[in-house]
Motif scaffolding. Structure first.
Motif, short mmCIF file in Angstrom:
data_model
loop_
_atom_site.label_atom_id
_atom_site.label_comp_id
_atom_site.label_asym_id
_atom_site.label_seq_id
_atom_site.Cartn_x
_atom_site.Cartn_y
_atom_site.Cartn_z
N GLU A 68 0.83 -1.20 0.00
CA GLU A 68 0.00 0.00 0.00
C GLU A 68 0.87 1.26 0.00
O GLU A 68 0.57 2.23 -0.71
N ALA A 69 1.95 1.24 0.78
CA ALA A 69 2.86 2.38 0.79
C ALA A 69 3.54 2.56 -0.55
O ALA A 69 3.71 3.69 -1.05
N LYS A 105 -4.04 5.64 -4.31
CA LYS A 105 -4.42 5.18 -2.99
C LYS A 105 -5.03 3.79 -3.10
O LYS A 105 -5.58 3.41 -4.13
N GLN A 106 -4.92 3.02 -2.03
CA GLN A 106 -5.42 1.66 -2.02
C GLN A 106 -6.95 1.65 -1.98
O GLN A 106 -7.56 2.21 -1.08
N GLU A 107 -7.58 1.02 -2.99
CA GLU A 107 -9.04 0.92 -3.04
C GLU A 107 -9.52 -0.52 -3.05
O GLU A 107 -10.61 -0.82 -2.56
N MET A 108 -8.73 -1.42 -3.63
CA MET A 108 -9.09 -2.82 -3.69
C MET A 108 -8.51 -3.55 -2.48
O MET A 108 -7.64 -3.04 -1.78
N THR A 109 -9.00 -4.76 -2.24
CA THR A 109 -8.52 -5.57 -1.12
C THR A 109 -7.48 -6.56 -1.63
O THR A 109 -7.70 -7.25 -2.63
N MET A 125 -4.08 -6.81 -11.98
CA MET A 125 -4.48 -7.29 -10.66
C MET A 125 -3.50 -6.86 -9.57
O MET A 125 -3.61 -7.29 -8.42
N ALA A 126 -2.54 -6.00 -9.91
CA ALA A 126 -1.45 -5.67 -8.99
C ALA A 126 -1.92 -5.16 -7.65
O ALA A 126 -1.29 -5.43 -6.61
N GLU A 127 -3.02 -4.42 -7.64
CA GLU A 127 -3.48 -3.80 -6.40
C GLU A 127 -4.34 -4.74 -5.56
O GLU A 127 -4.93 -4.33 -4.56
N GLU A 128 -4.38 -6.03 -5.95
CA GLU A 128 -5.06 -7.06 -5.16
C GLU A 128 -4.09 -8.17 -4.77
O GLU A 128 -4.51 -9.25 -4.36
N PRO A 134 -1.32 9.43 -15.75
CA PRO A 134 -1.29 8.90 -14.39
C PRO A 134 -0.62 9.90 -13.45
O PRO A 134 0.15 10.76 -13.88
N PRO A 135 -0.89 9.82 -12.17
CA PRO A 135 -0.27 10.75 -11.21
C PRO A 135 1.23 10.53 -11.13
O PRO A 135 1.72 9.40 -11.16
#
Length: 522
Positions: A19-20, A28-32, A257-260, A505-506
């Motif tokens: 998450e960091a 920001k983290q939105e998915m689990t 799927m990286a953010e999961e 992207p940011p």
């Protein structure tokens, strides 16, 4: 403390790091985060769906040379895809975000051109993930027609019948993507076991029965006849590479799927690269027994539906029941693939909307926290991705040849989207990826990157060609037309509205950002 508690603590720690790191990339983290290394490896294998990918378009390999093209083409494409997988893994480890390739392009391109380059790449990715998902769901529907043809060869289904079956397949995949998100890692695991046991069953069953006769090793591994294609033998061989290229076309989709994933910098590159040798071995075990027991090629190519897999299994097994049993294994692999690839496509759609690159971005970038067992699901992105596929599928009602072009378009768009960040990194002397957690090194990095880009360029030229000459309205390959059409649409949309809304992207403020917990611990 139990092993279970220790495992949970380890996963939570990895989630904190991930998450960091995601915040450092600008999101920001939105998915689990619920997936580990083997979950992602199994998902990659489910998306590749090797037996399905080689079987669904098998007619192209039969036209392009037969047994020699099938086995040696598989070896060649596997060898050429591995450098691409390694190159993607290296960049993915450095920038593990669901934005994927268009984010990589934004970070790797010269500042003056990064906005336009990432826009182009993002739309290539969108078209690629939508059309490859469509090809799987519609291809699975065509498999149903082939299975029905085992028992009712004179059924005479019309295109709209196939479309209705396609609606049913799509409904199943959407149901799992929306309501079964929490169990999708388990489904990917089941898919891996289904595929493994399936190819073993096919190996034993075809080798034991061989009702249509057995061939010598010289035939199974060396028979080559590209005359059905009308091309010269050499080019006919390359035309027959579509099935293996199609099988490997979506290897980079798990980046969405990286953010999961608990530890994406470690798990994603390894899942992408390990999938190639595992997929290669699976393909060999699947192909070799078929080649030694292959029925008459002319009979297979004469199947009215153009999908000979059902008839092929029936002739090899010598009975309708036996043929249907083997067909059902391939059908199951297709369904697993449809679920996994639709899930990944929805995440890519959600990520692109999050960066305001799709109309109504606030709507399609919304995550519903109440679905998927409480893990959160990008519901609107799933519905958008599905709706586009349903609309594109209507083309089949007017022209099956035009629809078949979407397989080629998927290979071309995804290949181009993967090659762009690799080429940008290579052009910049690989400076940005030298500190990647999955570094290819100074010696092998440039070599693998160069091979990856060259293969994709050749692939795009190759699959713009018709499979059969002389060309007719039926045999014409419309892939290049569709490719240019989508490119024109994205260009016009950029001029009309995209350039005013899309800021890319940011970009994190690297001079002022805080260190991540992972760096502090070090």
């Amino acid at each position: 403390m139990t092993d279970t508690d220790s495992g949970l603590d380890d996963a939570r720690l990895k989630d904190t790091y991930a998450e960091a790191d995601l915040q450092k990339l600008g999101y920001k983290q939105e998915m689990t985060r619920t997936r580990g290394l083997f979950h992602m490896l199994f998902m990659t294998l489910a998306i590749m769906a090797v037996p399905y990918g080689l079987a669904a378009p098998i007619a192209t390999s039969l036209i392009g040379g037969g047994p020699a093209t099938m086995i040696w083409g598989w070896v060649l494409v596997s060898f050429l895809t591995f450098p691409l997988a390694c190159s993607l893994g290296e960049i993915c480890a450095k920038y593990p975000t669901s934005a994927g390739a268009y984010y990589w392009c934004f970070r790797l391109a010269p500042p003056k051109h990064r906005l336009l380059v990432s826009w182009i790449n993002g739309w290539l990715t969108m078209v690629g993930v939508w059309t490859v998902s469509l090809s799987v769901t519609f291809g699975t529907a065509q498999l149903v027609v082939a299975g029905a043809g085992i028992y009712a060869p004179d059924l005479g289904l019309k295109p709209w019948h196939t479309y209705v079956i396609f609606l049913g397949v799509t409904a199943v995949t959407v149901f799992f993507c929306i309501f079964g998100n929490s169990i999708l890692p388990t489904i990917d695991t089941i898919s891996a076991y289904w595929t493994l046991l399936g190819v073993i069953v096919i190996l034993i069953a075809t080798s034991a029965k061989a009702a249509s006769g057995r061939h010598s090793a010289a035939f199974a591994l060396g028979h080559f006849d590209a005359s059905p294609s009308g091309w010269t033998p050499g080019w006919g061989f390359f035309i027959g590479l579509l099935p293996p290229a199609y099988t490997f076309s979506a290897i980079g989709m798990i980046a969405s799927m990286a953010e999961e994933v608990h530890d994406p910098s470690h798990d994603l590159p390894r899942a992408i690269t390990w999938s190639i040798p595992i997929g290669f071995l699976t393909g060999v075990v699947f192909l070799v027994p078929l080649l030694f027991t292959l029925p008459d090629i002319a009979t297979l190519l004469a199947v009215a539906s153009g999908q000979p897999i059902g008839v092929m299994f029936e002739l090899i097994m010598g009975s309708k029941g036996g043929g249907f049993g083997l067909w059902f294994i391939i059908f199951g692999i297709g369904m697993f693939c449809a679920i996994s690839i639709s899930c990944a496509a929805s995440r890519a759609t959600w990520a692109f909307a999050r960066d305001s690159a799709i109309p109504f971005p606030s709507t399609f970038s919304r995550v519903n926290p109440h679905l998927g067992g409480g893990n959160g699901v990008p519901l609107n992105a799933i519905l958008l991705s599905t709706s586009i596929q349903l609309l594109l599928g209507l083309i089949y009602l007017g022209s099956s040849a035009a629809f078949n072009a979407f397989v080629g378009v998927a290979v071309m768009c995804l290949g181009a989207s993967y090659a762009m960040p690799v080429a940008l990194s290579l052009y910049a002397g690989r400076q940005e990826v030298r500190d990647s957690p999955f570094s290819l090194g100074r010696r092998w990095g440039p070599v693998l990157n160069g091979l990856a880009v060259l293969w994709v360029v050749f692939e795009m030229v190759l699959f713009s060609m018709p499979a059969v000459v002389p060309v007719t309205t039926v045999s014409m390959n419309y892939a290049s037309v569709v490719f240019v059409g989508f490119g024109t649409f994205s260009g016009v949309w950029y001029l009309v509205g995209g350039r005013h809304r899309y800021k890319g992207p940011p970009l994190p403020e690297t001079d002022t950002e805080a260190e991540s917990p992972r760096e502090i611990e070090k």
